[in-house]
Write a protein that holds these residues in place. Structure first.
Motif, mmCIF file in Angstrom:
data_model
loop_
_atom_site.group_PDB
_atom_site.id
_atom_site.type_symbol
_atom_site.label_atom_id
_atom_site.label_comp_id
_atom_site.label_asym_id
_atom_site.label_seq_id
_atom_site.Cartn_x
_atom_site.Cartn_y
_atom_site.Cartn_z
ATOM 1 N N SER A 208 -17.205 -25.904 -13.442
ATOM 2 C CA SER A 208 -17.251 -27.266 -12.799
ATOM 3 C C SER A 208 -18.876 -27.586 -12.590
ATOM 4 C CB SER A 208 -16.524 -27.485 -11.697
ATOM 5 O OG SER A 208 -16.861 -26.357 -10.835
ATOM 6 N N GLU A 237 -11.391 -33.387 -22.965
ATOM 7 C CA GLU A 237 -10.309 -32.403 -23.484
ATOM 8 C C GLU A 237 -8.936 -33.400 -23.286
ATOM 9 O OE1 GLU A 237 -9.759 -28.136 -22.208
ATOM 10 O OE2 GLU A 237 -8.242 -29.320 -20.668
ATOM 11 N N THR A 240 -2.953 -31.453 -21.281
ATOM 12 C CA THR A 240 -2.839 -30.082 -20.877
ATOM 13 C C THR A 240 -2.090 -29.280 -21.850
ATOM 14 O OG1 THR A 240 -0.712 -30.677 -19.686
ATOM 15 C CG2 THR A 240 -2.775 -30.429 -18.422
ATOM 16 N N THR A 243 -4.961 -28.437 -25.207
ATOM 17 C CA THR A 243 -6.350 -28.175 -24.660
ATOM 18 C C THR A 243 -7.407 -27.804 -26.019
ATOM 19 O OG1 THR A 243 -5.551 -25.914 -24.159
ATOM 20 C CG2 THR A 243 -5.425 -27.549 -22.412
ATOM 21 N N THR A 291 -12.020 -33.604 -17.199
ATOM 22 C CA THR A 291 -12.216 -32.242 -17.834
ATOM 23 C C THR A 291 -13.142 -32.339 -19.258
ATOM 24 O OG1 THR A 291 -10.125 -31.413 -16.832
ATOM 25 C CG2 THR A 291 -10.986 -30.185 -18.749
ATOM 26 N N THR A 306 -14.261 -25.176 -21.333
ATOM 27 C CA THR A 306 -14.002 -25.928 -20.700
ATOM 28 C C THR A 306 -14.653 -26.376 -19.226
ATOM 29 O OG1 THR A 306 -11.597 -25.846 -21.643
ATOM 30 C CG2 THR A 306 -11.907 -27.137 -19.439
ATOM 31 N N SER A 308 -14.975 -28.806 -15.569
ATOM 32 C CA SER A 308 -14.337 -30.002 -14.875
ATOM 33 C C SER A 308 -15.774 -30.572 -14.471
ATOM 34 C CB SER A 308 -13.611 -29.437 -13.856
ATOM 35 O OG SER A 308 -12.337 -28.761 -14.268
#
Length: 333
Positions: A208, A237, A240, A243, A291, A306, A308
Motif C-alpha cells: 500500500s 485492478e 475481486t 483480480t 486497488t 497488487t 492499495s
C-alpha cells in the motif's frame, strides 16, 4: 455423421464450416458432355476466392483444380472453368468434355487465409448409359434447390455441436479459475512467510501507499532477471472475482525501453540495471483511491503485483485492513 467440422471448430475458434458453403450432393454427366455445379455461400464471403478441387474429405488431393481471383471474372484451367456471382452469392463450376476418369468426389469451397476452408463435397458421376445431350447439363446439374450437407440436416449433429460448445466453455472457465486460485494461494502463503514480499512472485512492491489530495504517490516495483526487455504497466485492478485482469486496460505502460512514459497525471519509468520500474501519480484526488496493479506484459499470463492506493484528506494516520490484519499506514506530511 461427419465430425470433422466439429473437431476443426474446437481446434480453430474462427472456423465457420457449418452452413457457409452448400450445393448439390451429386451431379451426373456422360462422356463428351459437361456438368455444372452451383455452390452457394453466406453473406460476407463475396470478396474471397472460390475453388474447385478433388478429394473426399477436408483436404484437396493434388491441389486446387481451378480458383477465382476474388472477382467475378471467369477463370478457366484446361476443361474446367469457375465463375463467381457476388450478387447471388453463388459460384459456378463447369467441367467440359467429360471422360470416365473424371468421375469421383470433388469439393467446392471458399479460400479463407488462416482458417480451414469452408467447403461442400460433390460426387461427379460419369456414365455412358445416358442419352447423349452434349450441349446441355442434366436436370440434376441445374437444380437450384440447394441443400446443406448431411451433417447440418442431422438433428443429432446439432445437439452434439451445442454440447461441445458448452463443454468448451466449461473447460475454459475451469482453466482460468484454477490458474487464479493457484496464484492467489501461492501469494497468500508466501506473504505469511515473507512479510516484505521479496521472492514471492516475479513482481514485488509495496502492499500500500498513502497520499493526500493535491499531492503525489510513488510506487517502485521490482522484477526478476530476464524480464528486462518486457514492457511494464500500471492499471486499476478489476473486481475481486477477476483480480487477474485490469479494469479498462492499462493506465500507463512503458515502450520496452527506459524512457519515461507519461499519461495525464501518471508516469512510469523502467530501470533495467536495477530491475525496478517506478510509477508516479500526481495531483491526487479522492477518486484515485483504490486497488492498482504494477505488472509485466508477457506472452500468456501477465505477471503483476497488487498495490492499495490510500488517499487521506486529514492529518490522522489511516488504518488499512489487509490480509495481515489492521496495519497503520503513515501518509506523508
Amino acid at each position: 455423421m461427419r465430425l470433422f467440422p466439429v473437431l476443426l471448430w474446437i481446434l480453430f475458434p474462427g472456423y465457420q464450416a457449418v452452413l457457409v458453403v452448400k450445393g448439390p450432393r451429386a451431379v451426373r454427366g456422360q462422356p463428351g458432355g459437361l456438368v455444372t455445379v452451383r455452390c452457394q455461400y453466406n453473406r460476407g464471403f463475396e470478396a474471397l476466392p472460390k475453388f474447385w478441387c478433388g478429394g473426399r474429405t477436408w483436404h484437396c488431393s493434388n491441389g486446387r483444380i481451378v480458383e477465382t481471383t476474388g472477382s467475378q471474372a471467369v477463370v478457366k484451367q484446361g476443361r474446367v472453368s469457375i465463375r463467381d456471382n457476388h450478387t447471388q452469392r453463388v459460384f459456378t463450376v463447369t467441367m467440359e468434355n467429360l471422360t470416365l476418369a473424371d468421375a469421383g468426389t470433388y469439393q467446392c469451397g471458399v479460400l479463407k487465409t488462416g482458417h480451414p476452408d469452408p467447403r461442400n463435397s460433390v460426387k461427379v458421376i460419369v456414365s455412358s448409359g445416358l442419352t447423349k445431350q452434349p450441349d446441355a447439363p442434366s436436370s440434376l446439374n441445374t437444380d437450384l434447390n440447394f441443400s446443406p450437407t448431411a451433417v447440418v440436416n442431422d438433428t443429432r449433429f446439432i445437439i452434439l455441436f451445442l454440447l461441445l460448445l458448452l463443454l468448451k466453455g466449461l473447460i475454459f472457465l475451469s482453466i482460468i479459475g484454477a490458474t487464479v486460485w493457484v496464484s492467489m494461494l501461492y501469494q497468500s502463503s508466501c506473504r505469511e512467510m515473507k512479510p516484505d514480499g521479496q521472492g514471492c512472485w516475479a513482481v514485488t512492491g509495496p502492499w500500500s501507499v498513502c497520499g493526500r489530495p493535491g499531492g503525489s504517490v510513488t510506487v517502485r516495483c521490482r522484477y526478476e532477471k530476464g524480464d528486462e526487455d518486457y514492457s511494464k504497466f500500471w492499471c486499476r485492478e478489476a473486481t475481486t472475482l477477476e483480480t487477474w485482469r485490469c479494469s479498462n486496460g492499462h493506465i500507463v505502460e512503458t515502450t520496452w525501453s527506459e524512457a519515461e512514459v507519461k499519461r495525464d497525471r501518471v508516469s512510469i519509468q523502467d530501470n533495467r540495471t536495477r530491475r525496478v520500474f517506478t510509477v508516479t501519480m500526481e495531483n491526487l484526488t479522492l477518486a484515485d483511491a483504490g486497488t492498482y496493479q504494477c505488472g509485466i506484459t508477457r506472452p500468456g499470463l501477465n505477471l503483476r503485483h497488487t498495490v492499495s492506493v490510500i488517499i487521506s484528506p486529514g492529518a490522522h494516520t489511516p488504518v488499512l485492513h489487509g490480509e495481515r490484519g489492521p496495519q497503520s499506514v503513515a501518509c506523508p506530511a
